[in-house]
Write a protein that holds these residues in place. Structure first.
Motif, PDB file in Angstrom:
ATOM      1  N   VAL A   3      32.091  29.831  48.036  1.00 29.38           N
ATOM      2  CA  VAL A   3      33.383  29.155  48.105  1.00 29.38           C
ATOM      3  C   VAL A   3      33.212  27.659  48.012  1.00 29.38           C
ATOM      4  O   VAL A   3      33.905  26.974  47.243  1.00 29.38           O
ATOM      5  N   SER A   4      32.266  27.103  48.790  1.00 26.12           N
ATOM      6  CA  SER A   4      32.082  25.656  48.810  1.00 26.12           C
ATOM      7  C   SER A   4      31.587  25.122  47.473  1.00 26.12           C
ATOM      8  O   SER A   4      32.003  24.053  47.029  1.00 26.12           O
ATOM      9  N   LEU A   5      30.718  25.886  46.810  1.00 19.41           N
ATOM     10  CA  LEU A   5      30.189  25.429  45.519  1.00 19.41           C
ATOM     11  C   LEU A   5      31.254  25.484  44.424  1.00 19.41           C
ATOM     12  O   LEU A   5      31.439  24.524  43.676  1.00 19.41           O
ATOM     13  N   LEU A   6      31.951  26.606  44.334  1.00 21.41           N
ATOM     14  CA  LEU A   6      32.939  26.756  43.267  1.00 21.41           C
ATOM     15  C   LEU A   6      34.197  25.927  43.526  1.00 21.41           C
ATOM     16  O   LEU A   6      34.903  25.567  42.585  1.00 21.41           O
ATOM     17  N   ALA A   7      34.461  25.608  44.795  1.00 18.08           N
ATOM     18  CA  ALA A   7      35.634  24.792  45.108  1.00 18.08           C
ATOM     19  C   ALA A   7      35.495  23.382  44.565  1.00 18.08           C
ATOM     20  O   ALA A   7      36.488  22.684  44.336  1.00 18.08           O
ATOM     21  N   ASN A   8      34.246  22.963  44.325  1.00 14.82           N
ATOM     22  CA  ASN A   8      33.992  21.609  43.812  1.00 14.82           C
ATOM     23  C   ASN A   8      33.889  21.560  42.292  1.00 14.82           C
ATOM     24  O   ASN A   8      33.707  20.485  41.718  1.00 14.82           O
ATOM     25  N   VAL A   9      33.990  22.704  41.639  1.00  9.10           N
ATOM     26  CA  VAL A   9      33.915  22.741  40.176  1.00  9.10           C
ATOM     27  C   VAL A   9      35.265  22.346  39.596  1.00  9.10           C
ATOM     28  O   VAL A   9      36.306  22.878  39.989  1.00  9.10           O
ATOM     29  N   VAL A  10      35.267  21.392  38.664  1.00  8.73           N
ATOM     30  CA  VAL A  10      36.494  20.972  37.993  1.00  8.73           C
ATOM     31  C   VAL A  10      36.410  21.350  36.520  1.00  8.73           C
ATOM     32  O   VAL A  10      35.332  21.632  35.990  1.00  8.73           O
ATOM     33  N   LEU A  11      37.543  21.344  35.849  1.00  7.29           N
ATOM     34  CA  LEU A  11      37.588  21.838  34.471  1.00  7.29           C
ATOM     35  C   LEU A  11      36.790  20.988  33.501  1.00  7.29           C
ATOM     36  O   LEU A  11      36.343  21.477  32.466  1.00  7.29           O
ATOM     37  N   SER A  12      36.614  19.708  33.829  1.00  8.08           N
ATOM     38  CA  SER A  12      35.805  18.863  32.938  1.00  8.08           C
ATOM     39  C   SER A  12      34.378  19.400  32.838  1.00  8.08           C
ATOM     40  O   SER A  12      33.702  19.190  31.826  1.00  8.08           O
ATOM     41  N   ASP A  13      33.912  20.104  33.881  1.00  7.82           N
ATOM     42  CA  ASP A  13      32.576  20.709  33.836  1.00  7.82           C
ATOM     43  C   ASP A  13      32.509  21.817  32.789  1.00  7.82           C
ATOM     44  O   ASP A  13      31.458  22.052  32.194  1.00  7.82           O
ATOM     45  N   LEU A  14      33.617  22.495  32.578  1.00  5.29           N
ATOM     46  CA  LEU A  14      33.655  23.577  31.591  1.00  5.29           C
ATOM     47  C   LEU A  14      33.962  23.075  30.188  1.00  5.29           C
ATOM     48  O   LEU A  14      33.794  23.808  29.215  1.00  5.29           O
ATOM     49  N   CYS A  15      34.431  21.828  30.094  1.00  2.00           N
ATOM     50  CA  CYS A  15      34.836  21.283  28.793  1.00  2.00           C
ATOM     51  C   CYS A  15      33.693  20.618  28.043  1.00  2.00           C
ATOM     52  O   CYS A  15      33.870  20.213  26.887  1.00  2.00           O
ATOM     53  N   LEU A  16      32.541  20.476  28.690  1.00  2.00           N
ATOM     54  CA  LEU A  16      31.426  19.787  28.056  1.00  2.00           C
ATOM     55  C   LEU A  16      31.038  20.476  26.748  1.00  2.00           C
ATOM     56  O   LEU A  16      30.767  21.673  26.714  1.00  2.00           O
ATOM     57  N   GLY A  17      31.026  19.703  25.675  1.00  2.00           N
ATOM     58  CA  GLY A  17      30.645  20.238  24.374  1.00  2.00           C
ATOM     59  C   GLY A  17      31.740  20.976  23.633  1.00  2.00           C
ATOM     60  O   GLY A  17      31.518  21.437  22.513  1.00  2.00           O
TER      61      GLY A  17
END
Length: 403
Positions: A3-17
Motif C-alpha cells: 500500500v505504501s509503495l503503490l500509494a506513492n506511484v504517480v502517472l508520470s512514472d507510467l508515462c516515461l517513454g
C-alpha cells in the motif's frame, strides 16, 4: 508495504517513454479517421474538441496567456468503428458513407476516455478503470514543450496540430499499461498471484458469443459490444465448445474492405478471411459474387477506389483489393502452446491457471482478456484486465485496513 509503495506511484512514472498522442479534431470526417488509422502504429485515434475563445479575451495582449482555449479528448475511434459504420444498411449502398462526420462513429458510452494530471496517483487511475474508463489522457513533457506566449505557440506549429493541444502534448495510458506495471511489482501481493482464477472467483460468465454456422452480418451487434467492453466475440459450436473468436483487435488491423466480407460470408468463413496471412482467394471470389447478388456493386466499387484499385481493373486486382493487409509487426506468435487448432488463434487458459500466469499470457499476446476453457474445449468464461485489477484493488484495501 504494498500500500505504501503503490500509494506513492504517480502517472508520470507510467508515462516515461510513451509517444505523443496523435489525434483528430471533432470536425474531421470518417474518411479522415480512416486515413489517420492507416498511417498510425496505434489501433486507436483520439478525437478532440477544442474551443478557441481567444478573440473574446484578446490574443497577445501582453499577458502570458494565448487566450482561453479549452481542448478535451472526447473519445477514440478504431478501424472496427469504421467497419461497423460501413456495414450499416443505409451506408452499404451510399458512396458518401466515408464523408460522414467522425462523431457518427464515436462510441456513445460516456467515460471511456478521461483526463488526469501527471501527478494523479496510480490508485486513482485504477479506480477510474474499474468504473469503466479505458484510456487515461495524461500530459507529457517533451523537449518541444510549448509556452503559452504567442511567439512560443508559433514555434510549436512544427509539431503539428495532430499532437499538440493548447501548447501541450499528451499520451494515454491503458489497462494494459497498468497491468504491466503491477506485474513488475507482483511480489508485493504474495501469495495472491499464485492462486487460481477459479479460487479468486474472477471468471466472468457474461460473455458475448455467436454460433459457428451463423451469418457474419448477424454478429455485427456482438462485435460492437465486445469492442465497447474491450473483449471479443466467442465463436461456439454445439453445446458450447469454443471454436475460435471474432476479435475486434484482429479486425482493427484489417483493411476496411473486410466490411464486404462481414456483409456476405458466414461466421465460419469470416474467421478464415481475417485469419493470419490474409483471406484465401476462393473466399475473395465468394465475397465479390455475393456483393453482386445483393446489388452492392456500389460498395465494392467504393472499396476498390479506397484501396487504390479502379473499377476497371482486372478481376485479380479486384480480388486483391478486398484482402486485408497483415503487417508483420501485428502478427501474434504462432508457437503458443494453447493456440486453438481450428481457424483463428485464440488465447486460452483453464480454471486452475494461476492469476500471474493469466496476466503474463494476456500481456504477451497484447489482449485485455483470456478465454477460460475446460479440457474438452467447452467454454467456461473469460478473465479480463478489469477482473484482475479488482483483485489487486481489494487486496490493497484489505492490507490498508490491517495496517
Amino acid at each position: 508495504m504494498a500500500v505504501s509503495l503503490l500509494a506513492n506511484v504517480v502517472l508520470s512514472d507510467l508515462c516515461l517513454g510513451k509517444p505523443a498522442l496523435k489525434s483528430l479534431p471533432i470536425s474531421a470526417t470518417v474518411s479522415d479517421a480512416l486515413e489517420a488509422l492507416k498511417n498510425s502504429d496505434d489501433n486507436f485515434i483520439s478525437v478532440w474538441d477544442c474551443v478557441d475563445r481567444s478573440s473574446k479575451i484578446g490574443f497577445g495582449d501582453g499577458n502570458d496567456g494565448v487566450g482561453d482555449e479549452s481542448c478535451r479528448c472526447v473519445g477514440k475511434v478504431c478501424m472496427v468503428d469504421v467497419i461497423c459504420h460501413l456495414c450499416k444498411n443505409e451506408n452499404s449502398l451510399s458512396p458518401d458513407a466515408l464523408k460522414a462526420p467522425v462523431s457518427a462513429i464515436l462510441p456513445k458510452i460516456p467515460g471511456l476516455v478521461r483526463h488526469l494530471e501527471p501527478s494523479s496517483s496510480l490508485l486513482e487511475a485504477i479506480d477510474l478503470i474499474l468504473q469503466g474508463t479505458q484510456n487515461l489522457v495524461v500530459p507529457i513533457q517533451t523537449k518541444l514543450s510549448c509556452y503559452s506566449k504567442r511567439k512560443q505557440l508559433q514555434k510549436c506549429s512544427t509539431i503539428g496540430p495532430s499532437t499538440t493541444h493548447n501548447g501541450r502534448e499528451f499520451c494515454w495510458l491503458t489497462q494494459e499499461d497498468v497491468i504491466r506495471f503491477l506485474l513488475c511489482s507482483i511480489g508485493l501481493f504474495s501469495p495472491i498471484p499464485a492462486l487460481s482464477i477459479d479460487t479468486l472467483g474472477i471468471i466472468t460468465t457474461d460473455i458475448i458469443a455467436v454460433d459457428y454456422f451463423s451469418s457474419a452480418s448477424s454478429a455485427l451487434g456482438a462485435i460492437s459490444r465486445s469492442l465497447a467492453k474491450q473483449t471479443s466475440v466467442a465463436v461456439v459450436e454445439g453445446e458450447g465448445s469454443l471454436i475460435g473468436e471474432i476479435s475486434p483487435l484482429t479486425l482493427a488491423r484489417c483493411h476496411e474492405t473486410v466490411a464486404a466480407a462481414i456483409m456476405t460470408l458466414s461466421t465460419e468463413d469470416l474467421m478464415a478471411y481475417i485469419d493470419l496471412g490474409g483471406p484465401p482467394e476462393d473466399l475473395v471470389r465468394v465475397v465479390k459474387s455475393r456483393l453482386n447478388e445483393k446489388n452492392l456493386e456500389g460498395m465494392l466499387e467504393e472499396f476498390n477506389t479506397t484501396s487504390g484499385t479502379s473499377s476497371s481493373s482486372s478481376s485479380d486486382e479486384e480480388y486483391s483489393s478486398l484482402s486485408p493487409p497483415r503487417p508483420a509487426r501485428y502478427s501474434r506468435t504462432t508457437s503458443y502452446s494453447g493456440r486453438m487448432v481450428r481457424r483463428t488463434e485464440t488465447i486460452v487458459c483453464q480454471p486452475k491457471s494461476s492469476l500471474v500466469a493469466v496476466m503474463i499470457k494476456a500481456i504477451a499476446h497484447r489482449v485485455n482478456y483470456v478465454w477460460v476453457i475446460e479440457d474438452d474445449c467447452s467454454l467456461v468464461g473469460l478473465v479480463t484486465f478489469c477482473d484482475i485489477l479488482k483483485v489487486f484493488r481489494e487486496q490493497l484495501d484489505t492490507r490498508k485496513q490491517k495496517g
